[in-house]
Design a protein around this motif. Structure first.
Motif, mmCIF file in Angstrom:
data_model
loop_
_atom_site.group_PDB
_atom_site.id
_atom_site.type_symbol
_atom_site.label_atom_id
_atom_site.label_comp_id
_atom_site.label_asym_id
_atom_site.label_seq_id
_atom_site.Cartn_x
_atom_site.Cartn_y
_atom_site.Cartn_z
ATOM 1 N N ILE A 173 19.399 6.757 -13.868
ATOM 2 C CA ILE A 173 18.295 6.611 -12.918
ATOM 3 C C ILE A 173 18.333 5.228 -12.277
ATOM 4 C CG2 ILE A 173 15.764 6.541 -12.714
ATOM 5 C CD1 ILE A 173 15.781 8.761 -14.940
ATOM 6 N N LEU A 174 18.611 4.200 -13.072
ATOM 7 C CA LEU A 174 18.739 2.844 -12.528
ATOM 8 C C LEU A 174 19.833 2.789 -11.465
ATOM 9 C CD1 LEU A 174 18.544 0.700 -15.794
ATOM 10 C CD2 LEU A 174 16.698 1.195 -14.191
ATOM 11 N N GLU A 175 20.969 3.405 -11.732
ATOM 12 C CA GLU A 175 22.072 3.412 -10.769
ATOM 13 C C GLU A 175 21.656 4.099 -9.474
ATOM 14 O OE1 GLU A 175 25.036 1.894 -10.879
ATOM 15 O OE2 GLU A 175 24.510 1.042 -12.817
ATOM 16 N N TRP A 176 20.952 5.211 -9.575
ATOM 17 C CA TRP A 176 20.504 5.913 -8.364
ATOM 18 C C TRP A 176 19.577 5.033 -7.534
ATOM 19 C CZ3 TRP A 176 19.157 10.941 -11.414
ATOM 20 C CH2 TRP A 176 20.319 11.686 -11.634
ATOM 21 N N VAL A 177 18.672 4.314 -8.195
ATOM 22 C CA VAL A 177 17.767 3.413 -7.479
ATOM 23 C C VAL A 177 18.565 2.285 -6.835
ATOM 24 C CG1 VAL A 177 15.872 1.745 -7.751
ATOM 25 C CG2 VAL A 177 15.734 3.989 -8.880
ATOM 26 N N HIS A 178 19.483 1.700 -7.583
ATOM 27 C CA HIS A 178 20.300 0.591 -7.064
ATOM 28 C C HIS A 178 21.098 0.991 -5.826
ATOM 29 C CE1 HIS A 178 20.583 -1.376 -11.341
ATOM 30 N NE2 HIS A 178 19.436 -1.651 -10.743
ATOM 31 N N GLU A 179 21.638 2.205 -5.837
ATOM 32 C CA GLU A 179 22.570 2.647 -4.798
ATOM 33 C C GLU A 179 21.900 3.342 -3.617
ATOM 34 O OE1 GLU A 179 24.976 5.217 -7.174
ATOM 35 O OE2 GLU A 179 25.994 3.553 -8.187
ATOM 36 N N ALA A 180 20.614 3.609 -3.686
ATOM 37 C CA ALA A 180 19.939 4.454 -2.694
ATOM 38 C C ALA A 180 20.095 3.933 -1.262
ATOM 39 C CB ALA A 180 18.469 4.626 -3.054
ATOM 40 N N GLN A 181 19.863 2.663 -1.046
ATOM 41 C CA GLN A 181 19.953 2.137 0.313
ATOM 42 C C GLN A 181 21.382 2.262 0.850
ATOM 43 O OE1 GLN A 181 19.365 -2.078 0.997
ATOM 44 N NE2 GLN A 181 18.488 -1.665 3.006
ATOM 45 N N GLU A 182 22.362 1.902 0.041
ATOM 46 C CA GLU A 182 23.759 1.976 0.476
ATOM 47 C C GLU A 182 24.176 3.417 0.773
ATOM 48 O OE1 GLU A 182 22.821 0.196 -2.306
ATOM 49 O OE2 GLU A 182 22.981 -1.759 -1.343
ATOM 50 N N GLN A 183 23.515 4.375 0.136
ATOM 51 C CA GLN A 183 23.830 5.784 0.375
ATOM 52 C C GLN A 183 23.057 6.354 1.561
ATOM 53 O OE1 GLN A 183 23.248 7.727 -3.421
ATOM 54 N NE2 GLN A 183 25.163 6.927 -4.230
ATOM 55 N N GLY A 184 22.292 5.518 2.238
ATOM 56 C CA GLY A 184 21.638 5.932 3.464
ATOM 57 C C GLY A 184 20.228 6.470 3.323
ATOM 58 N N PHE A 185 19.642 6.370 2.148
ATOM 59 C CA PHE A 185 18.283 6.846 1.960
ATOM 60 C C PHE A 185 17.293 5.863 2.574
ATOM 61 C CE2 PHE A 185 20.621 8.954 -1.474
ATOM 62 C CZ PHE A 185 20.266 10.272 -1.217
ATOM 63 N N GLY A 186 16.183 6.402 3.079
ATOM 64 C CA GLY A 186 15.158 5.575 3.678
ATOM 65 C C GLY A 186 13.946 5.369 2.795
ATOM 66 N N GLY A 187 13.883 6.112 1.691
ATOM 67 C CA GLY A 187 12.774 5.993 0.753
ATOM 68 C C GLY A 187 13.048 6.812 -0.487
ATOM 69 N N ILE A 188 12.286 6.510 -1.540
ATOM 70 C CA ILE A 188 12.464 7.179 -2.835
ATOM 71 C C ILE A 188 11.121 7.694 -3.320
ATOM 72 C CG2 ILE A 188 13.130 6.889 -5.254
ATOM 73 C CD1 ILE A 188 14.910 4.506 -4.325
ATOM 74 N N VAL A 189 11.109 8.954 -3.749
ATOM 75 C CA VAL A 189 9.993 9.525 -4.501
ATOM 76 C C VAL A 189 10.496 9.602 -5.934
ATOM 77 C CG1 VAL A 189 8.532 11.553 -4.865
ATOM 78 C CG2 VAL A 189 9.197 10.889 -2.531
#
Length: 143
Positions: A55-71
């Protein structure tokens, strides 16, 4: 594009404490989020893990993967994971914390969220609809 993250034990939706969480499964939730995303014109990626590090990795990588926000529904990590709190705080994307049940009406230990303070907001007790509200909010921010 939004990232939906579900933490520990949420893969057991429909089986785990149905009186608290209902009978719908994680697959039902993910399909519903994808449908809502399509209605909002916002692509959605859903992920679930019982492993904090993943889960930490997903949060860390979210912006680089093109996401604009996280729920995020951190599950039990909500109450004790300073690592998750720091991961959320260390990245620039807006994050909304969601809980299916009303955590404030449950056991005392569930009343404390170490992650909520670094999120844009927290939605609790509205079932799956809480995810839609979080998605709507994040879509408005991106707009």
């Amino acid at each position: 594009m939004l990232l939906i993250i579900n933490g520990p034990n949420l893969n057991r939706l429909g089986l785990r404490e149905p009186g608290v969480y209902g009978l719908q499964t994680i697959e039902d939730l993910e399909r519903q989020c994808e449908t809502w995303g399509a209605e909002l014109g916002e692509p959605v990626t859903c992920r679930q893990s019982n492993f904090e590090g993943q889960i930490l990795e997903w949060v860390h990588e979210a912006q680089e993967q093109g996401f604009g926000g996280i729920v995020i529904n951190p599950g039990a990590l909500t109450h004790y994971s300073y690592a998750l709190r720091d991961a959320i705080a260390s990245q620039p994307l807006p994050v909304v914390e969601v809980h299916i049940s009303n955590v404030d009406a449950r056991e005392e230990f569930r009343h404390t969220s170490v992650t909520a303070a670094v999120c844009r907001g927290k939605i609790s007790g509205l079932g799956f609809v809480g995810y839609r509200l979080a998605m709507e909010y994040l879509t408005e921010l991106e707009g």
